[in-house]
Structures are given as C-alpha cells and as structure tokens.
Design a protein around this motif. Structure first.
Motif, short mmCIF file in Angstrom:
data_model
loop_
_atom_site.label_atom_id
_atom_site.label_comp_id
_atom_site.label_asym_id
_atom_site.label_seq_id
_atom_site.Cartn_x
_atom_site.Cartn_y
_atom_site.Cartn_z
N TRP A 22 -0.89 -3.72 10.99
CA TRP A 22 -1.70 -2.96 10.04
C TRP A 22 -3.06 -3.60 9.90
CZ3 TRP A 22 -1.69 -4.13 4.25
CH2 TRP A 22 -2.45 -3.18 3.54
N ASN A 23 -4.09 -2.77 9.77
CA ASN A 23 -5.46 -3.28 9.66
C ASN A 23 -5.87 -3.62 8.23
OD1 ASN A 23 -5.82 -0.75 8.54
ND2 ASN A 23 -7.01 0.08 10.24
N GLY A 24 -4.95 -3.50 7.29
CA GLY A 24 -5.25 -3.89 5.92
C GLY A 24 -5.93 -2.82 5.09
N LYS A 25 -6.05 -1.60 5.61
CA LYS A 25 -6.77 -0.53 4.90
C LYS A 25 -5.78 0.40 4.21
CE LYS A 25 -10.54 -0.66 8.28
NZ LYS A 25 -11.22 0.08 9.37
N GLU A 26 -5.92 0.53 2.91
CA GLU A 26 -5.15 1.50 2.12
C GLU A 26 -5.85 2.85 2.26
OE1 GLU A 26 -3.01 3.58 0.40
OE2 GLU A 26 -2.38 1.80 -0.76
N LEU A 27 -5.11 3.89 2.65
CA LEU A 27 -5.70 5.19 2.96
C LEU A 27 -5.40 6.25 1.91
CD1 LEU A 27 -4.94 5.32 6.79
CD2 LEU A 27 -7.03 4.58 5.66
N GLU A 28 -4.78 5.87 0.80
CA GLU A 28 -4.51 6.85 -0.24
C GLU A 28 -5.82 7.39 -0.78
OE1 GLU A 28 -1.32 7.30 -3.82
OE2 GLU A 28 -2.49 5.45 -3.76
N GLY A 29 -5.98 8.70 -0.74
CA GLY A 29 -7.22 9.33 -1.18
C GLY A 29 -8.29 9.43 -0.11
N VAL A 30 -8.03 8.87 1.08
CA VAL A 30 -8.99 8.93 2.18
C VAL A 30 -8.60 10.09 3.10
CG1 VAL A 30 -9.99 7.72 4.15
CG2 VAL A 30 -9.35 6.45 2.08
N HIS A 35 2.04 3.97 15.97
CA HIS A 35 2.30 5.39 15.73
C HIS A 35 0.98 6.15 15.60
CE1 HIS A 35 5.06 8.59 14.90
NE2 HIS A 35 4.53 8.88 13.72
N ASP A 36 0.98 7.39 16.07
CA ASP A 36 -0.25 8.20 16.06
C ASP A 36 -0.55 8.78 14.68
OD1 ASP A 36 -0.76 7.78 18.75
OD2 ASP A 36 0.48 9.48 19.38
N HIS A 37 0.46 8.90 13.82
CA HIS A 37 0.25 9.50 12.50
C HIS A 37 0.28 8.43 11.41
CE1 HIS A 37 2.64 12.84 14.69
NE2 HIS A 37 1.34 13.00 14.92
N ARG A 38 -0.25 8.78 10.27
CA ARG A 38 -0.15 7.89 9.12
C ARG A 38 1.31 7.77 8.67
NH1 ARG A 38 -5.07 9.67 5.03
NH2 ARG A 38 -6.81 9.01 6.36
N VAL A 39 1.62 6.62 8.08
CA VAL A 39 2.95 6.44 7.49
C VAL A 39 2.77 6.14 6.01
CG1 VAL A 39 4.10 5.69 9.60
CG2 VAL A 39 2.98 3.99 8.16
N SER A 40 3.69 6.65 5.21
CA SER A 40 3.57 6.51 3.75
C SER A 40 4.76 5.76 3.19
CB SER A 40 3.46 7.89 3.10
OG SER A 40 4.55 8.71 3.45
N ARG A 41 4.49 5.06 2.11
CA ARG A 41 5.54 4.27 1.46
C ARG A 41 6.46 5.19 0.66
NH1 ARG A 41 4.31 0.03 -3.33
NH2 ARG A 41 6.45 -0.51 -3.88
N THR A 42 7.75 4.91 0.77
CA THR A 42 8.74 5.69 0.03
C THR A 42 9.71 4.73 -0.64
OG1 THR A 42 10.47 7.38 0.23
CG2 THR A 42 10.18 5.91 2.10
N SER A 43 10.21 5.12 -1.80
CA SER A 43 11.09 4.22 -2.56
C SER A 43 12.48 4.14 -1.97
CB SER A 43 11.17 4.68 -4.02
OG SER A 43 11.63 6.02 -4.08
N PRO A 100 0.83 -1.21 0.00
CA PRO A 100 0.00 0.00 0.00
C PRO A 100 0.86 1.26 0.00
CG PRO A 100 0.09 -0.95 2.19
CD PRO A 100 0.79 -1.93 1.29
N ARG A 101 0.23 2.38 -0.28
CA ARG A 101 0.95 3.66 -0.33
C ARG A 101 0.85 4.45 0.97
NH1 ARG A 101 1.96 5.08 -5.78
NH2 ARG A 101 3.12 6.84 -4.93
N LEU A 102 -0.30 4.39 1.63
CA LEU A 102 -0.53 5.21 2.83
C LEU A 102 -1.37 4.41 3.81
CD1 LEU A 102 -0.11 8.11 4.01
CD2 LEU A 102 -2.35 8.68 3.05
N ILE A 103 -0.87 4.23 5.05
CA ILE A 103 -1.56 3.38 6.01
C ILE A 103 -1.42 3.93 7.43
CG2 ILE A 103 -1.22 1.28 4.65
CD1 ILE A 103 1.09 0.54 6.52
N ASN A 104 -2.22 3.39 8.33
CA ASN A 104 -2.02 3.57 9.77
C ASN A 104 -1.43 2.29 10.33
OD1 ASN A 104 -4.81 5.68 10.05
ND2 ASN A 104 -2.85 6.15 11.01
#
Length: 651
Positions: A346-354, A294-302, A286-290
């Motif tokens: 991780w709860n399995g939810k992709e948050l990109e665009g949410v 951690h209290d904030h979202r974390v995002s995937r980086t190359s 995924p690209r963006l998840i909780n």
C-alpha cells in the motif's frame, strides 16, 4: 500532525522537512524527548527533535575534549567516548585524535562532579582520561573498554558514565505515579532491562529502549517513554473502528483482534457492550485504498463474510468472521488488514472521498478486425499478421525488443514498426507487485534504461513511476504467474529477508525478490530475470529454434557449443530440437539482447547496437576475444572497436 511550510536542515538531512509533532525516538540523537515538536521527512521516514534540529552546529567546543574543535558527522558507526554507547545517526568527531561523542552527549555533557547520585552516596568525579578496562561497581554487567568513567575517590569505586549520569533526569523524574498503574510508583531505569521482563511496553507493545524506561519490579509492569509522557486515551469513540465506545484494557492477555484477525498479547481496546476487541494500531486502519496486487480499490469491512477464503497477498487463510479488506467489484477477493496496509503493498494513501480515476488505459484503438492504432505509433495503422515469421532477427518487436518468432504480430502498413500481438495489448497504466504506486507504460525511446527487477539493459517499452523503471517483460508479470518450468502450481511474488531468501531454481543464485510456489511441500522459486527468459530463440549455432530447458535431472558432462566450456545441468540452459546440445543462457542471449539493433546508446562510450551476424566475428576491445554473443556494441566513430558484454564495456 504536520503543518504548512517546510524547513531546511542541511547539517542534518538532505531533504526538506516539515514541522511535526511526534513522541518517537529521534533519528538525530537516538533518544526520546518530553516535548513532541520536531521536523519530519516523509520521503525517508526521518524524524528530528526540535531541540536537536535548532541546536546543532557544524563545529563545537566540548568540555570533555578542550584541546580540539569537534566537527559534526553523520553515519559514523563507532562508540561514544563519553557514554560508551554506539553512536547514532549524528555525532561529533575530532579528526586529529579520533575522539567521538554522540549528539546527545554533545548537547548534555556529563558534569565534572556528581554530588547526589542514586548509585552512590559520595561525590563522584569524572576522570580526565579514558581507562582501558574496568569492572563497573554499579554491577550493570556491561563490558567496558577505553572510555571515560566516574570515580569515587573515597571508596575507590568506578562507574560507567551512563550508570550514574542521566541527562533525562533533567526533564524526567526518577519516579512517577501513572494512571495505568496506580498500585505502585514506576521508577526510571537505565541500562539493561530485568531478565524477567519481556522487553516490551505494557501499553503499546513496542520494544523498550534500554537507555530510559519506567518499571515496577513488584508487578513486572514496564512503560516506554512515549507511553509515560503521553499515554493512550483511557476511553474513546472512533466510529471508523467501531460503533460503540472503546476502553483500553492495560493487561497482558491473549486476544484476537476483530479488525485484522491476528492475535494480540496485551492492552487491547475493548467494547464491553458487544465483546469487540482491537489492537491499538488497528484503530487507524484506512477505509478505502489501492493495493499493488489488484486493479480495483479495496475497502475495509468489519466482517469479511467469505467462508474458506484466502488472503490475496499472503495466500494464507483468513478468519472470515473478522475484519479485512475486500473488493466490491470482484466477488471473493479479500485481503488481511495487515497485509493490505503493509508498506510493500500500500502506498499509504487513504482514498475515502477521493474520486476514482476513470481515464482510458487501453493501449490502442480498434480500426477493424485486423487493424489497430497504437498509442506508441499514432501516425500509422498497424495490421495483424496471424502466422509469425520464423525467428527473423531483423524483425523485432519495439516493446520487448525480441525477434518475431512464430508469434502473431502487428506490423505497420507504412514503415517497419512491429509489435507482438501480446505486447500490443499491455495496458497503459497498471498496478504491479514490485511497486506500490501505479505504473505508466512508456513507449519506445532510443535512450536505454536498466530494469530494476532483472537488472538488464533495454531500450524497449517500460513501465515507470518517478524514476522506478521495469522492462515490459518484468512489468507485465501478474499474480498468479504460471511458468512452464513449474506447470502444476502457480507462482506468487514474495519479498524475502536475509533468513528466508531463496535460491532461484533457474540460476541457483540467492535472491530476496522471487516468484515462489506457496504449496507447503514445494520450495520452487524463480527470480524475475529467469522468469522472463524467452522460451524459444534463434541462434546461428543451429538451424532450428532453441528451447529453454528446465531439466534438473540431467547427469554427466555437457558442453556448450558456443563457448566450448562445460555447462551445469543443475541450471537452466538452451537446447536444440534433438536435445543433443546444452548451451549457456549467457552465450545464447548475451548482455544486450534487450537492446534494439540499430539504436545508439551511451553506455561507457557512445555505441551502436549491432547484430553479430557477419561471417567473421569481430574482436572485443575488452576481452580481446572473438565476440560470441548475438548482439554487441560498436563504438561510434571507429571501424573496429567493439564490446561484447557489460564487463568488457566497463573494463
């Protein structure tokens, strides 16, 4: 790929299922199917082939057992009387004589005769009776016993059923030409894999199912059913994974995945333009998840790009030149890709665009420097008292239910509602290492619950999500966790398995879920129950407060002044100011110290939670002894019926 609508299959599964396309092995029959249609339960990760789901009946007549009707059963862990294999989730059973067939053999019964077996050139006949033991002439090496068999009457040879009869041949050919192995055809194999094989599919690296797989003995090339029927794409363009076209390299080769930084040993997708290599299963990261650390979202980086960084989940070093997940708000916060997407994190939810949640999670409104209005007690204001009273059992925090003992607290200006200053600050929503969904703080209720981290009963505040409940002691633990029993190093949550589970340094009991020191030369670990014992308590046995003692170097015999029995200095205990006493933790706290005195609960009977502070201690109706614990239960509607512990209450 799921679609709209749900399906009920009450004979197979308790929950509603949705139509689903998947080529995995079915949880229904334990086999692969050539078609991908089926039904899936997301709650249980349970997949049923469409042929099994639509074709199953509660009762069947089966040619291998004509005398009695067979009934559908689940979770019978026996061996199929036809093929000899251990039954899977579903099977058919005869209550009269104990005959059992797995679902696959029930749907595809072996024929009475086999004319053209790959194993033998004569006609084979299915025996009508099970035979106790025989050496299979297919030389399969399997141990046989009390099962059906095929026999050649001309040669007097005997074979296991599944050595000569393969229902899969109805829809799987004995030999295939495959695009990823054009040099030689692949042959269908059943039974044990060759000794020289590593037992994994060349393309997807999954462990092969010994029942059916394709193999080339000349090249030691093995494919599982899924990759034979639906092989991965030879080339693809996945801009979420990489900017250029990727090509599958179907070779046994060691490589480092640029997406997760971990080693691989076969068949990566590669970019020949820039040398990028990636595991097949990392294509769908995924690209963006909780994550629950951690209290904030974390995002995937190359490229993580943080030199000498450590993963915040496993606390091992990360390869900063590879990809992973990072927090855009917290500089240096990085997580391995595999750690971030672990099912316990991780709860399995992709948050990109949410859109990100922006609700206020502060537990109180500040009125002035010393006054607040707490969400759990909106009708009155609470005022801060900086100097706590000396362990008054009657003054208790409504959140943690413990007495106000030398701690600052907020007290209601109009009633007896009290909160420790620390407890008043617990956020209304938080992420927690014990659950991968965000927990909500629920205020004091008279109904009680059992904490799923420490197993204690409580009716104070709790952190909850969909039936998962933690008391505020366990629910407020965060990483790194510092405990006075191990002040030199912080502790981190670790979920262990049967091989790695640790003994808690506090109680010496084995636990799968512990807070552990991650230093290489330190094996310190404590369970959540020991981690949340109060450091200081007041007890009638001593005029001074008792302190939790972690002294593992004590020697000699010690005696508990409460129960007058010997204590074990290898476990934690409570001691008085001059260290002359060692008191069992159970004797000091009992089972009900996390329940609010004066409240009523329905445990085994409707009971009132009462302080055991009278001059003469009452008799327990369970153990028939004087109640020694500080808080006990009095059965409502009686004058002298008490329970001193959970064991006594449940008999």
């Amino acid at each position: 790929m799921d679609s709209k609508g749900v399906v009920s299959l009450p004979l197979i599964h308790n929950h509603q299922m949705m139509p689903w396309n998947d080529l995995r092995k079915g949880d229904c029959c334990g086999h692969f199917e050539a078609i991908s249609d089926g039904y899936y339960c997301k709650r249980c990760d349970f997949f049923v082939h469409k042929t099994c789901g639509d074709g199953v009946s509660e009762y069947i007549e089966h040619p291998s057992h004509p005398n009695h009707t067979l009934e559908l059963c689940s979770n019978l862990r026996f061996h199929c009387d036809l093929c000899g294999r251990r039954t899977n989730y579903l099977s058919y059973y005869c209550e009269i004589c104990g005959f059992i067939v797995d679902l696959h053999c029930a749907m595809y019964p072996p024929p009475e005769f086999i004319e053209n077996s790959e194993r033998h050139h004569h006609k084979l006949t299915l025996l009508k009776e099970r035979i106790a033991a025989f050496d299979c002439d297919a030389k399969c090496g399997k141990i046989s016993g009390n099962e059906f068999a095929y026999k050649c009457q001309e040669c007097d040879l005997t074979f296991h059923v599944d050595c000569v009869w393969h229902p899969s041949e109805v829809y799987h050919p004995l030999e295939v030409n495959h695009s990823y192995h054009p040099s030689h055809p692949l042959k269908l194999h059943t039974g044990q894999r060759p000794d020289y094989s590593d037992g994994a599919c060349r393309l997807c690296a999954r462990k092969i199912d010994d029942r059916y797989f394709y193999h080339c003995s000349s090249c030691n090339f093995t494919l599982d059913m899924r990759c034979v029927l639906h092989p991965p794409q030879q080339s693809l363009l996945n801009l979420k994974a990489h900017d250029h076209q990727l090509t599958l390299l179907p070779r046994l080769d060691s490589f480092t995945c640029n997406a997760c930084g971990l080693k691989g040993d076969r068949s990566p997708y590669v970019c020949f333009q820039c040398g990028f290599m990636i595991h097949q299963d990392c294509l769908s990261l995924p690209r963006l998840i909780n994550i629950n650390r951690h209290d904030h979202r974390v995002s995937r980086t190359s490229v993580l790009g943080v030199v000498n960084s450590v993963c915040e989940v496993c606390h091992r070093k990360v390869d900063w030149t590879c990809g992973g997940f990072s927090c855009q708000r917290c500089s240096g916060y990085v997580v391995h890709s595999k750690c971030a997407t672990n099912k316990d994190v991780w709860n399995g939810k992709e948050l990109e665009g949410v859109p990100e949640e922006t609700e206020d999670i502060k537990p109180f409104v500040v009125i002035d420097n010393n006054t607040i209005q707490h969400f759990s007690h909106k009708k009155h204001y609470l005022r801060l008292h900086v100097n706590g009273v000396l362990c008054d059992d009657k003054k208790r925090c409504r959140a943690c239910t413990h007495p106000i003992c030398l701690q600052s607290f907020y007290g209601c200006m109009d009633c007896d509602f009290i909160l420790h200053q620390n407890c008043a600050g617990f956020p209304r929503k938080r992420w927690h290492v014990l659950h991968n969904e965000r927990l909500t703080l629920v205020s004091y209720e008279y109904d009680f619950f059992q904490c799923q981290a420490c197993n204690r009963f409580s009716n104070g505040f709790s952190y909850q999500y969909s039936g998962i409940t933690f008391d505020v002691g366990c629910g407020s633990i965060s990483e790194p966790f510092v405990h006075p029993s191990h002040p030199d190093h912080p502790l981190y949550y670790t979920l262990l398995d049967e091989e790695t589970k640790s003994s808690c340094n506090g109680c010496n009991k084995s636990s799968y879920s512990v807070l552990r020191c991650i230093e290489d030369d330190c094996r310190f670990a404590i369970c959540f129950k020991c981690a949340t014992f109060p450091q200081v308590v007041k007890h009638r046995v001593d005029d001074h407060p008792l302190s939790l003692c972690f002294d593992k170097e004590a020697s000699g015999k010690y005696w508990c002044d409460i129960c007058e029995k010997e204590t074990n200095p290898e476990t934690w205990f409570y001691t008085c100011k001059d260290y002359r006493a060692s008191l069992h933790i159970k004797c000091v706290l009992g089972d009900f110290s996390w329940l609010m005195p004066g409240s009523t609960i329905d445990l085994s009977e409707l009971s009132k939670v009462v302080l055991n502070n009278s001059i003469s201690r009452p008799f327990c109706s369970g153990c028939k002894m004087h109640c020694i614990f500080p808080i006990i239960l009095k059965i409502v509607g009686t004058s002298d019926k008490y329970f001193c512990s959970i064991e006594c209450a449940f008999g």
